[in-house]
Design an enzyme around this catalytic site. Sequence first.
Site, PDB file in Angstrom:
ATOM      1  N   CYS A  94      25.806  48.288  46.328  1.00 45.08           N
ATOM      2  CA  CYS A  94      25.102  47.254  45.553  1.00 45.08           C
ATOM      3  C   CYS A  94      24.048  46.567  46.418  1.00 45.08           C
ATOM      4  CB  CYS A  94      26.066  46.182  45.060  1.00 45.08           C
ATOM      5  SG  CYS A  94      27.448  46.773  44.106  1.00 45.08           S
TER       6      CYS A  94
ATOM      7  N   ILE B 231      20.871  24.653  48.733  1.00 43.53           N
ATOM      8  CA  ILE B 231      19.509  24.096  48.726  1.00 43.53           C
ATOM      9  C   ILE B 231      19.275  23.244  49.968  1.00 43.53           C
ATOM     10  CG2 ILE B 231      17.917  22.524  47.512  1.00 43.53           C
ATOM     11  CD1 ILE B 231      19.418  23.336  44.920  1.00 43.53           C
TER      12      ILE B 231
ATOM     13  N   HIS C 101      17.486  20.361  50.706  1.00 39.40           N
ATOM     14  CA  HIS C 101      16.827  19.330  49.898  1.00 39.40           C
ATOM     15  C   HIS C 101      15.662  18.685  50.643  1.00 39.40           C
ATOM     16  CE1 HIS C 101      19.643  19.347  46.551  1.00 39.40           C
ATOM     17  NE2 HIS C 101      20.633  19.445  47.426  1.00 39.40           N
TER      18      HIS C 101
ATOM     19  N   ARG D 181      33.208  19.174  46.789  1.00 38.65           N
ATOM     20  CA  ARG D 181      32.484  18.255  47.672  1.00 38.65           C
ATOM     21  C   ARG D 181      33.480  17.256  48.269  1.00 38.65           C
ATOM     22  NH1 ARG D 181      30.264  18.697  42.694  1.00 38.65           N
ATOM     23  NH2 ARG D 181      28.095  19.310  42.426  1.00 38.65           N
TER      24      ARG D 181
ATOM     25  N   SER E 237      27.176  16.199  49.513  1.00 36.43           N
ATOM     26  CA  SER E 237      25.788  16.647  49.419  1.00 36.43           C
ATOM     27  C   SER E 237      24.832  15.487  49.712  1.00 36.43           C
ATOM     28  CB  SER E 237      25.553  17.181  48.005  1.00 36.43           C
ATOM     29  OG  SER E 237      24.362  17.893  47.957  1.00 36.43           O
TER      30      SER E 237
ATOM     31  N   CYS F  90      28.353  49.430  51.187  1.00 37.22           N
ATOM     32  CA  CYS F  90      28.155  48.568  50.026  1.00 37.22           C
ATOM     33  C   CYS F  90      26.883  49.055  49.336  1.00 37.22           C
ATOM     34  CB  CYS F  90      27.999  47.116  50.492  1.00 37.22           C
ATOM     35  SG  CYS F  90      27.410  45.991  49.216  1.00 37.22           S
TER      36      CYS F  90
ATOM     37  N   GLU G 154      39.438  25.077  64.549  1.00 38.77           N
ATOM     38  CA  GLU G 154      39.354  25.357  63.115  1.00 38.77           C
ATOM     39  C   GLU G 154      40.689  25.935  62.628  1.00 38.77           C
ATOM     40  OE1 GLU G 154      37.192  25.046  60.390  1.00 38.77           O
ATOM     41  OE2 GLU G 154      38.934  25.970  59.436  1.00 38.77           O
TER      42      GLU G 154
ATOM     43  N   VAL H 177      44.919  21.114  63.711  1.00 35.30           N
ATOM     44  CA  VAL H 177      45.188  19.824  64.360  1.00 35.30           C
ATOM     45  C   VAL H 177      46.270  19.105  63.567  1.00 35.30           C
ATOM     46  CG1 VAL H 177      44.197  17.561  64.924  1.00 35.30           C
ATOM     47  CG2 VAL H 177      42.882  19.657  65.360  1.00 35.30           C
TER      48      VAL H 177
ATOM     49  N   CYS I 129      29.327  45.015  42.025  1.00 36.17           N
ATOM     50  CA  CYS I 129      30.722  45.468  41.869  1.00 36.17           C
ATOM     51  C   CYS I 129      31.719  44.445  42.384  1.00 36.17           C
ATOM     52  CB  CYS I 129      30.942  46.833  42.530  1.00 36.17           C
ATOM     53  SG  CYS I 129      31.414  46.773  44.271  1.00 36.17           S
TER      54      CYS I 129
HETATM   55  C1  FAD Z   1      29.446  22.326  44.677  1.00 30.89           C
HETATM   56  C2  FAD Z   1      28.693  21.898  45.912  1.00 30.89           C
HETATM   57  C3  FAD Z   1      27.312  22.001  45.977  1.00 30.89           C
HETATM   58  C4  FAD Z   1      26.623  21.582  47.110  1.00 30.89           C
HETATM   59  N1  FAD Z   1      25.296  21.825  47.200  1.00 30.89           N
HETATM   60  C5  FAD Z   1      24.625  21.448  48.308  1.00 30.89           C
HETATM   61  C6  FAD Z   1      23.253  21.757  48.467  1.00 30.89           C
HETATM   62  O1  FAD Z   1      22.660  22.453  47.641  1.00 30.89           O
HETATM   63  N2  FAD Z   1      22.605  21.293  49.556  1.00 30.89           N
HETATM   64  C7  FAD Z   1      23.228  20.531  50.498  1.00 30.89           C
HETATM   65  O2  FAD Z   1      22.579  20.080  51.431  1.00 30.89           O
HETATM   66  N3  FAD Z   1      24.555  20.284  50.416  1.00 30.89           N
HETATM   67  C8  FAD Z   1      25.266  20.743  49.359  1.00 30.89           C
HETATM   68  N4  FAD Z   1      26.603  20.518  49.268  1.00 30.89           N
HETATM   69  C9  FAD Z   1      27.281  19.778  50.337  1.00 30.89           C
HETATM   70  C10 FAD Z   1      27.628  20.628  51.532  1.00 30.89           C
HETATM   71  O3  FAD Z   1      28.169  21.860  51.139  1.00 30.89           O
HETATM   72  C11 FAD Z   1      28.631  19.854  52.402  1.00 30.89           C
HETATM   73  O4  FAD Z   1      28.101  18.587  52.682  1.00 30.89           O
HETATM   74  C12 FAD Z   1      28.948  20.547  53.707  1.00 30.89           C
HETATM   75  O5  FAD Z   1      29.249  21.909  53.508  1.00 30.89           O
HETATM   76  C13 FAD Z   1      30.122  19.862  54.375  1.00 30.89           C
HETATM   77  O6  FAD Z   1      30.412  20.554  55.566  1.00 30.89           O
HETATM   78  P1  FAD Z   1      31.589  20.105  56.516  1.00 30.89           P
HETATM   79  O7  FAD Z   1      31.387  20.843  57.793  1.00 30.89           O
HETATM   80  O8  FAD Z   1      31.647  18.621  56.570  1.00 30.89           O
HETATM   81  O9  FAD Z   1      32.918  20.558  55.781  1.00 30.89           O
HETATM   82  P2  FAD Z   1      33.683  21.970  55.783  1.00 30.89           P
HETATM   83  O10 FAD Z   1      32.746  23.086  55.596  1.00 30.89           O
HETATM   84  O11 FAD Z   1      34.813  21.854  54.815  1.00 30.89           O
HETATM   85  O12 FAD Z   1      34.265  22.063  57.259  1.00 30.89           O
HETATM   86  C14 FAD Z   1      35.428  21.375  57.641  1.00 30.89           C
HETATM   87  C15 FAD Z   1      36.350  22.344  58.331  1.00 30.89           C
HETATM   88  O13 FAD Z   1      37.468  21.622  58.870  1.00 30.89           O
HETATM   89  C16 FAD Z   1      38.582  22.467  58.831  1.00 30.89           C
HETATM   90  N5  FAD Z   1      39.796  21.659  58.948  1.00 30.89           N
HETATM   91  C17 FAD Z   1      40.298  20.798  58.042  1.00 30.89           C
HETATM   92  N6  FAD Z   1      41.443  20.249  58.495  1.00 30.89           N
HETATM   93  C18 FAD Z   1      41.669  20.776  59.727  1.00 30.89           C
HETATM   94  C19 FAD Z   1      42.698  20.622  60.688  1.00 30.89           C
HETATM   95  N7  FAD Z   1      43.758  19.809  60.489  1.00 30.89           N
HETATM   96  N8  FAD Z   1      42.642  21.331  61.838  1.00 30.89           N
HETATM   97  C20 FAD Z   1      41.590  22.172  62.068  1.00 30.89           C
HETATM   98  N9  FAD Z   1      40.600  22.365  61.174  1.00 30.89           N
HETATM   99  C21 FAD Z   1      40.628  21.671  60.023  1.00 30.89           C
HETATM  100  C22 FAD Z   1      38.438  23.174  57.486  1.00 30.89           C
HETATM  101  O14 FAD Z   1      39.183  24.372  57.436  1.00 30.89           O
HETATM  102  C23 FAD Z   1      36.939  23.382  57.388  1.00 30.89           C
HETATM  103  O15 FAD Z   1      36.541  24.669  57.811  1.00 30.89           O
HETATM  104  C24 FAD Z   1      27.333  20.986  48.174  1.00 30.89           C
HETATM  105  C25 FAD Z   1      28.725  20.913  48.126  1.00 30.89           C
HETATM  106  C26 FAD Z   1      29.399  21.412  47.027  1.00 30.89           C
HETATM  107  C27 FAD Z   1      30.888  21.468  47.037  1.00 30.89           C
END
Ligand code: FAD
Length: 499
Positions: A411, A49, A51, A318, A345, A409, A33, A176, A450
């Site tokens: 709050c 959520i 879903h 997203r 999402s 904290c 990471e 990476v 806060c």
């Molecule tokens: C506004 C919003 C609302 C949403 N609401 C919902 C919801 O209600 N319910 C639901 O199911 N989903 C929801 N989603 C979708 C959900 O949040 C995502 O699908 C999910 O969090 C994606 O996770 P991820 O692990 O793929 O990405 P990330 O959490 O971004 O993880 C990827 C990681 O890779 C790391 N990384 C990137 N490049 C490198 C590199 N070169 N070297 C090492 N590490 C690297 C990043 O730092 C990051 O920590 C929502 C998303 C958004 C933005």
Amino acid sequence: MKTRVVIIGAGVVGASIARVLSRYENLEVHLIEKAVDAGMGVSKANTGIIHPGHEDDPDRYPLRAKLCVRGNRLWYQWTQELRIPAKWPGELMVALEEEDMKVAEHYLELARRNGVPGVRLVDRDELLKLEPNVNPNAAGALWAPTAGMMSSPVAAVALTENAVDNGVRFHPETEVRGIRVERGEVKGVETNRGFFEADVVINAAGLYADKISAMAGIDTFTIRPRRGQYYIFDDDAGPKVRRIVHQTPTPTTKGVYVITEMNDGVMIGPTAEDLPEDAKDDTSTTREGLEFVWEMAKKLVKGLPPRKKVIRTFAGLRPEPPDGRWIIEAYDDPLGFINVAGIRSPGLTAAPAIAHYVVEELIQGKLDVKLTQKSSWNPYGRGFWFKALPREKQAELIKRDPAYGRVICTCRTITEGDIVNAINRMKRMGVKTISLDGVKLRTGVMGGTCQGAFCRVRIASIIAREAGIPLWKVTQKGEGSEYGIGDVKVLLRGEKDEE
Ligand SMILES: Cc1cc2nc3c(=O)[nH]c(=O)nc-3n(C[C@H](O)[C@H](O)[C@H](O)COP(=O)(O)OP(=O)(O)OC[C@H]3O[C@@H](n4cnc5c(N)ncnc54)[C@H](O)[C@@H]3O)c2cc1C
């Protein structure tokens, strides 16, 4: 010999894969990471959520539809095992006008096809019974009882901690920068902290998954950020909603949610704004975006808390794949490379199911890696919150460790003991930089009324003490986000400034 697996990205998706892989003994798993901690990317800021799975069309998005329904079920178990705060209030897709009931009927049909249990149409009377704060002129709604909510910022850290407890090695602050491929097979990843040999490389890099994929020679897609803006109200501000409430989607908007968060504050949002491909860090909020959220939420419910009770606005991004389709694939060339990209999402909901799919269908299936179950695997998380314990347990704990008797904290009633416990767990998990955001993700400090104005300095002082660094070197989220600029009282004390 053990099969070496590198997972890139400790978001909820990469961390879920790490947890599922930690069940097997013939693997050496590294979770890499670039941020200082797990869960600092997309997974930190979303609606939270879980879903039910009736919003994805199984003809257009068969994998999304299947994995969302399975993920919803798995989270019932995973949130309990990992002690991630969650609740299951059910969801109402509200038809504001009579003609919107047709849209609701369409989603009822999708629910049937996706095998989502308990989904049915409700008329206005039943809608108002289920959710007294909804717009009283609404025509009716689609009721989905299996919808849940979770504290999503906690998820990726809890998953990573549990994976580490079961033998996975976590490497934060490790970026990476290249993928080594020889004769059509992956050999490992180049990082700012050296080379990691690997037989299998899993790309779960969220918004940056397109860049990582291109490093492996697969540059067939781009990930665009789609921004979502929100308001959060103070925990004590009403009126609230009991259920997860949103309106029937239209061709132009998927609608805005009104929910009562895990901490009891009302949250409204998000927008869905497509940003340019290079705006992968643009989590700014805008006046237009926030106004849109307000107007939509006002149509949905009878009453919102007053604006003066807003304690925070924020935005999440997203990771949007080109045609909305998740890219979950293992390749023949380079062999050993797996993309888990464009997980927009409902990626939070589906994460546990995505993890099982990757392990069972791609690693065991396509790559033919034989996996042997560990005889002892610990499914349980370490998280606990002093405030939630029964009185006798609290008294016992304070006797053993008086830090649990000092509320930091006010709050959210989070004690010094909670904070020190979180810091110790961060160290054990492999976190190198104990950041304010890391402590916030785990304990909820600085998330209340806060917003840290009162407690931030006290939390930073505890971090400084526990990490053995000067106060001003404590960071919000790693290098470049230092808390202060130096020891401002050094001259007063007649000492020499070491910095
Ligand atoms: C506004 C919003 C609302 C949403 N609401 C919902 C919801 O209600 N319910 C639901 O199911 N989903 C929801 N989603 C979708 C959900 O949040 C995502 O699908 C999910 O969090 C994606 O996770 P991820 O692990 O793929 O990405 P990330 O959490 O971004 O993880 C990827 C990681 O890779 C790391 N990384 C990137 N490049 C490198 C590199 N070169 N070297 C090492 N590490 C690297 C990043 O730092 C990051 O920590 C929502 C998303 C958004 C933005």
